[in-house]
Every structure is written in structure tokens, then in C-alpha cells.
Design a protein around this motif. Sequence first.
Motif, PDB file in Angstrom:
ATOM      1  N   ARG A  38      25.667  14.042  -5.527  1.00 38.16           N
ATOM      2  CA  ARG A  38      26.921  14.793  -5.565  1.00 38.16           C
ATOM      3  C   ARG A  38      26.958  15.865  -4.485  1.00 38.16           C
ATOM      4  O   ARG A  38      27.998  16.102  -3.858  1.00 38.16           O
ATOM      5  CB  ARG A  38      27.088  15.421  -6.952  1.00 38.16           C
ATOM      6  N   CYS A  39      25.842  16.541  -4.256  1.00 45.71           N
ATOM      7  CA  CYS A  39      25.787  17.564  -3.209  1.00 45.71           C
ATOM      8  C   CYS A  39      26.018  16.943  -1.829  1.00 45.71           C
ATOM      9  O   CYS A  39      26.685  17.549  -0.974  1.00 45.71           O
ATOM     10  CB  CYS A  39      24.442  18.274  -3.256  1.00 45.71           C
ATOM     11  N   LEU A  42      22.361  14.889  -8.870  1.00 42.98           N
ATOM     12  CA  LEU A  42      22.641  16.168  -8.238  1.00 42.98           C
ATOM     13  C   LEU A  42      22.601  16.035  -6.718  1.00 42.98           C
ATOM     14  O   LEU A  42      23.501  16.508  -6.010  1.00 42.98           O
ATOM     15  CB  LEU A  42      21.622  17.208  -8.708  1.00 42.98           C
ATOM     16  N   GLN A  43      21.570  15.402  -6.194  1.00 40.79           N
ATOM     17  CA  GLN A  43      21.470  15.208  -4.754  1.00 40.79           C
ATOM     18  C   GLN A  43      22.621  14.365  -4.229  1.00 40.79           C
ATOM     19  O   GLN A  43      23.188  14.660  -3.162  1.00 40.79           O
ATOM     20  CB  GLN A  43      20.131  14.543  -4.425  1.00 40.79           C
ATOM     21  N   GLU A  98      29.627  16.463  -1.421  1.00 42.61           N
ATOM     22  CA  GLU A  98      30.294  17.734  -1.150  1.00 42.61           C
ATOM     23  C   GLU A  98      30.134  18.135   0.314  1.00 42.61           C
ATOM     24  O   GLU A  98      31.091  18.601   0.956  1.00 42.61           O
ATOM     25  CB  GLU A  98      29.701  18.826  -2.058  1.00 42.61           C
ATOM     26  N   ILE A  99      28.956  17.958   0.843  1.00 44.97           N
ATOM     27  CA  ILE A  99      28.701  18.337   2.232  1.00 44.97           C
ATOM     28  C   ILE A  99      29.538  17.499   3.186  1.00 44.97           C
ATOM     29  O   ILE A  99      30.182  18.018   4.106  1.00 44.97           O
ATOM     30  CB  ILE A  99      27.197  18.186   2.554  1.00 44.97           C
ATOM     31  N   PHE A 130      27.101  24.488  -7.403  1.00 41.64           N
ATOM     32  CA  PHE A 130      27.250  23.225  -8.125  1.00 41.64           C
ATOM     33  C   PHE A 130      25.948  22.851  -8.821  1.00 41.64           C
ATOM     34  O   PHE A 130      25.933  22.365  -9.944  1.00 41.64           O
ATOM     35  CB  PHE A 130      27.664  22.134  -7.149  1.00 41.64           C
ATOM     36  N   GLU A 131      24.844  23.159  -8.156  1.00 36.83           N
ATOM     37  CA  GLU A 131      23.538  22.862  -8.747  1.00 36.83           C
ATOM     38  C   GLU A 131      23.320  23.685 -10.008  1.00 36.83           C
ATOM     39  O   GLU A 131      22.787  23.198 -11.005  1.00 36.83           O
ATOM     40  CB  GLU A 131      22.439  23.147  -7.724  1.00 36.83           C
ATOM     41  N   ALA A 185      27.000  23.996  -2.659  1.00 40.03           N
ATOM     42  CA  ALA A 185      26.043  23.073  -3.265  1.00 40.03           C
ATOM     43  C   ALA A 185      25.142  23.795  -4.262  1.00 40.03           C
ATOM     44  O   ALA A 185      24.803  23.274  -5.316  1.00 40.03           O
ATOM     45  CB  ALA A 185      25.203  22.393  -2.183  1.00 40.03           C
ATOM     46  N   SER A 186      24.773  25.063  -3.918  1.00 43.62           N
ATOM     47  CA  SER A 186      23.915  25.829  -4.828  1.00 43.62           C
ATOM     48  C   SER A 186      24.638  26.159  -6.126  1.00 43.62           C
ATOM     49  O   SER A 186      24.065  26.047  -7.212  1.00 43.62           O
ATOM     50  CB  SER A 186      23.471  27.119  -4.137  1.00 43.62           C
ATOM     51  N   ARG A 192      26.254  24.998   1.859  1.00 44.62           N
ATOM     52  CA  ARG A 192      25.018  25.212   1.101  1.00 44.62           C
ATOM     53  C   ARG A 192      25.283  26.085  -0.121  1.00 44.62           C
ATOM     54  O   ARG A 192      24.724  25.852  -1.204  1.00 44.62           O
ATOM     55  CB  ARG A 192      23.967  25.867   1.993  1.00 44.62           C
TER      56      ARG A 192
END
Length: 384
Positions: free
Chosen positions: A51-52, A48-49, A55-56, A23-24, A20-21, A17
Motif C-alpha cells: 500500500r505504501c 503495508l509495503q 501511495e508513493i 499510514f503505517e 507513508a509513515s 515518506r
Amino acid sequence: MPYRQVEKIRLVTLGIRAAASSFEDVILESFSVISTVPSLKRVREAKLQHRCFEEIVEKFCFEFGSNVSFELVGFLLWPVMFSVTYFGNVEIVRICLQHFPDLIFGHLQSGNEHLLHVATGCWQEEIFNLITEIPTTRANLPNSKDNYGNTVWHSSAKLAPSYNLLSVSGAALQMQKELQWFKEVDNFIDPGKKDLMNVIGKTATEIFMEDHKKLAEEGEKWMKDTANSCMIVTTLVATVVFAAAFTVPGGNVGDTGIPVFLQRTDFLVFAISDALALLSSSTSLLMFLSILTARYAPEDFLLKLPRSLIIGLGSLFFAIITMMVAFGATLYMLLKDRWESFYIPIIALGCIPAVIFTKLQVPLFYDMVQSTYGSGVVKKKKTQ
């Protein structure tokens, strides 16, 4: 699951998380210039969603690839694999298969299902290419069956999801795409395995005929309506240019029948363009007639019917252009000596209907050519 593993999963989740933050924040900063544009903002949020999510999944696969049992990994990731395959997220599938190759066979509560069946049934060509590049999958492709005895070819015979069909305009083009996909998967099947039946005793060909019966009827109606509409224009063009060939501008000399302007260059332009318009409009008329009298077997939508429509539309466009050239040459011969400043705007105004008709039909012509003679449903990778 041991307490330490649970705590580790929790900590890694918090780390994901945080990643992801961060990266956001980077994405938001890079898109700050266009943040006031609503459509671009929605695209930014979707990217964005996406790509996140990647990543997860990648963090999870990397962290627990060797620490968690495959059964647990399959239980957690197979629903993700099923969903992203259904909607065509090839990057997530690639990440998961890099860390857990055995996930390609999937795990469902009702038993085992090859992931390739999902990709084939949902018409996801990129994921299909990705999976078939794996040697063991390609070798076992004809023998893989789902819980209902369907092979991959059976899966390709089913009607594609609505969101895939709606991406193609026109029922005839949709039917063509379905046939192209069915034939593409057919190339991977051993000829000796093509007569395999599922648990209800149906072959892939029988399933294709049943599932696509309504689409074939809609494609037939679409083809006939298009051919009828274009035939009206073709007939008018052929009638006009045929009459113009016998009523040449300037008339004839006495009873000899020799045109008065025979020795002029502009008359030669008129004669050639009128003859080309007549020949091309006649060709177009015959092509549209062949569409109206076709038997409309499902395999005809693959090449025969689209090719006839392409030739018919191409000939019609050429007939309209040459007819306008003949019209311009005629006005030039008749008006240039007396109203020299008037024949140019008259010719330009006369071209407006032809330009409008061409503009309306060119997208259909382009889509048909691209679908019939393009790179195909499955994009082949270039060899290095």
C-alpha cells in the motif's frame, strides 16, 4: 534538471515518506490485536509495503504529471512498470496508466517495447485485461512488435515463469493452462497476422511447440501414471461387483436360479447398486484406457485428456459408492435377523477405505474440473 525542480522533487519525496509513515501508524494500530501471530504479522507487513508503494507512485504521478517532461517520467517509471507487470501488481500499472497513458509502450535502452508483451510473456491476465481495454492498444495489438520481431502472440507462446507454473499442481494441468493462455491471446489476433515470423523466422505456434516440448512430455507421464494408478482400483471394483452379480446373497432356489431374497426390498437395493457399480466402473476403465492410448498431441491437453480424466475419476467415485451400498445391503440381509447390532459398525468400518481413497482423489478431481470448465485463464468482467 533545474535546481527548483530538484528541490521540489526532494520536498515531495519527504512528504510521501511522511504520508507513508502516518499510514503505517494506522495500519499498525488496526492490526495490534493480531501482532503476536507471526504469519498474520508477515501478511500485515507485506500489505503495508504494498500500500505504501502505491501511495508513493500515486503521489509522484500526481505531482509531476504536468511539470516534468515525459522522457524523464518514462526514464523513472518504466523500470517500475516493467517490474510490477512482471510480478502482477495491477494497481500500480493502473495508477501509472491513468496519469501517463503513453507509458504503455515503455522505454528501454535497446528501443521501444509494448508493455503488453511483458504482461503476456509473464502470464499476467489482470494486466492483460487492463491494457486491452484501451481502444488504441486493442486496435494495434496484432501489429505491435518488440525488438526481436515478436508479436503479442509470440510472447504468449513462451513458457510461463516458474512462479506461475508452480501455482498449478501437476504437469498436465500446467500444460492445459499454457494452452488456455495461448488460445486466449489468439482470440485477440487478426487471422491474417497469425503467420507473422519474428527475426529468426519462427511463428508463434512453432515457438509454443519448442518451448513446451519438455512440459508436454512431463504432462504425458503424469497423465499415464495417474491413469495407471486409478485403473488398478477400477479393475478391482469391476471384478468384485461382477462376481457379486452371480453369487447373490442368500443363494438361489434349487435349480431355477431365482434368488432366495428376490422379493425383499434390501435385495432390490443390492441388485441396483451392484449393476450401477459395474456400469460405472466399466466406464471408468474405458476412460483410463483412452488416456493410456492417446496420441498426446499438445492440443489434447486443452480438453480431450482432462475430460477423459474427469469422466474416469467421476465414474470411479460413483462405482466405489455404489459398491459400498451393495456391500451394506448384503450385510443387512445376512445379519439383521441374528446379529442386528453388529452389521452397522461393520458397514461403517468397511466404508473407511472408500472414504480415504475419495478424500485423496477429490482435490485432483476438483482442480481438473475447475481448470477445464471454470471461468478460464482470463477473467471476463461482468457487463453493467
